[in-house]
Write a protein that holds these residues in place. Structure first.
Motif, PDB file in Angstrom:
ATOM      1  N   PRO A  10     115.027  61.077  41.233  1.00  0.00           N
ATOM      2  CA  PRO A  10     113.598  60.775  41.147  1.00  0.00           C
ATOM      3  C   PRO A  10     112.800  61.997  40.707  1.00  0.00           C
ATOM      4  O   PRO A  10     113.095  63.114  41.095  1.00  0.00           O
ATOM      5  N   MET A  11     111.788  61.759  39.872  1.00  0.00           N
ATOM      6  CA  MET A  11     110.925  62.833  39.398  1.00  0.00           C
ATOM      7  C   MET A  11     109.556  62.647  40.035  1.00  0.00           C
ATOM      8  O   MET A  11     109.225  61.572  40.498  1.00  0.00           O
ATOM      9  N   SER A  12     108.762  63.725  40.013  1.00  0.00           N
ATOM     10  CA  SER A  12     107.445  63.636  40.624  1.00  0.00           C
ATOM     11  C   SER A  12     106.504  62.763  39.789  1.00  0.00           C
ATOM     12  O   SER A  12     105.742  61.996  40.324  1.00  0.00           O
ATOM     13  N   MET A  13     106.576  62.873  38.464  1.00  0.00           N
ATOM     14  CA  MET A  13     105.696  62.099  37.593  1.00  0.00           C
ATOM     15  C   MET A  13     106.549  61.464  36.492  1.00  0.00           C
ATOM     16  O   MET A  13     106.872  62.108  35.505  1.00  0.00           O
ATOM     17  N   PRO A  14     106.932  60.200  36.648  1.00  0.00           N
ATOM     18  CA  PRO A  14     107.799  59.582  35.647  1.00  0.00           C
ATOM     19  C   PRO A  14     107.091  59.382  34.309  1.00  0.00           C
ATOM     20  O   PRO A  14     105.889  59.113  34.260  1.00  0.00           O
ATOM     21  N   ARG A  15     107.827  59.534  33.234  1.00  0.00           N
ATOM     22  CA  ARG A  15     107.315  59.275  31.890  1.00  0.00           C
ATOM     23  C   ARG A  15     107.678  57.839  31.539  1.00  0.00           C
ATOM     24  O   ARG A  15     108.836  57.455  31.606  1.00  0.00           O
ATOM     25  N   LEU A  16     106.703  57.056  31.175  1.00  0.00           N
ATOM     26  CA  LEU A  16     106.920  55.644  30.915  1.00  0.00           C
ATOM     27  C   LEU A  16     107.054  55.376  29.421  1.00  0.00           C
ATOM     28  O   LEU A  16     106.382  56.006  28.606  1.00  0.00           O
ATOM     29  N   LEU A  17     107.901  54.425  29.069  1.00  0.00           N
ATOM     30  CA  LEU A  17     108.118  54.073  27.674  1.00  0.00           C
ATOM     31  C   LEU A  17     106.819  53.629  27.001  1.00  0.00           C
ATOM     32  O   LEU A  17     106.598  53.910  25.828  1.00  0.00           O
ATOM     33  N   ALA A  18     105.951  52.984  27.733  1.00  0.00           N
ATOM     34  CA  ALA A  18     104.683  52.511  27.165  1.00  0.00           C
ATOM     35  C   ALA A  18     103.795  53.657  26.699  1.00  0.00           C
ATOM     36  O   ALA A  18     102.894  53.450  25.889  1.00  0.00           O
ATOM     37  N   ARG A  19     104.047  54.861  27.182  1.00  0.00           N
ATOM     38  CA  ARG A  19     103.208  56.015  26.833  1.00  0.00           C
ATOM     39  C   ARG A  19     103.880  56.963  25.838  1.00  0.00           C
ATOM     40  O   ARG A  19     103.332  58.034  25.552  1.00  0.00           O
ATOM     41  N   VAL A  20     105.045  56.599  25.312  1.00  0.00           N
ATOM     42  CA  VAL A  20     105.722  57.422  24.309  1.00  0.00           C
ATOM     43  C   VAL A  20     105.028  57.178  22.963  1.00  0.00           C
ATOM     44  O   VAL A  20     104.820  56.038  22.572  1.00  0.00           O
ATOM     45  N   PRO A  21     104.665  58.247  22.249  1.00  0.00           N
ATOM     46  CA  PRO A  21     103.954  58.067  20.978  1.00  0.00           C
ATOM     47  C   PRO A  21     104.835  57.442  19.890  1.00  0.00           C
ATOM     48  O   PRO A  21     106.052  57.592  19.904  1.00  0.00           O
ATOM     49  N   VAL A  22     104.197  56.785  18.941  1.00  0.00           N
ATOM     50  CA  VAL A  22     104.895  56.162  17.821  1.00  0.00           C
ATOM     51  C   VAL A  22     105.646  57.250  17.047  1.00  0.00           C
ATOM     52  O   VAL A  22     105.109  58.324  16.797  1.00  0.00           O
TER      53      VAL A  22
END
Length: 86
Positions: A10-22
């Motif tokens: 587990p990470m403190s702040m997960p990176r979500l696929l919806a927020r990955v730039p084009v």
């Protein structure tokens, strides 16, 4: 019933696929959500450890087109919010 399939710690702040730039590529680390949604995403190839490239997004952000395992996949933004990447 929620299903959680995790590859990494587990990470403190997960990176979500919806927020990955084009145009960017990320690797799936975790898929969460309701059992039917997680099962459908896994069947479409979004399993932990899989590289995913965001090809394009609709003007309002929904749906988004991904490149997964050499094919194009379009998913809803709500589903992409349940996919953690690194």
């Amino acid at each position: 019933v929620r299903l959680d399939l995790t590859l990494a710690a587990p990470m403190s702040m997960p990176r979500l696929l919806a927020r990955v730039p084009v145009g960017s590529t990320a690797v799936v680390t975790r898929v969460t959500g309701s059992r039917p949604v997680v099962r459908r995403l896994l069947e479409m190839g979004l399993v932990p450890g899989t590289p995913v490239t965001v090809q394009r997004q609709a003007p309002l952000g929904d749906p988004m087109e991904l490149r997964v395992r050499n094919y194009a996949l379009s998913i809803r933004r709500a589903d992409a919010l349940g996919i953690e990447v690194e």
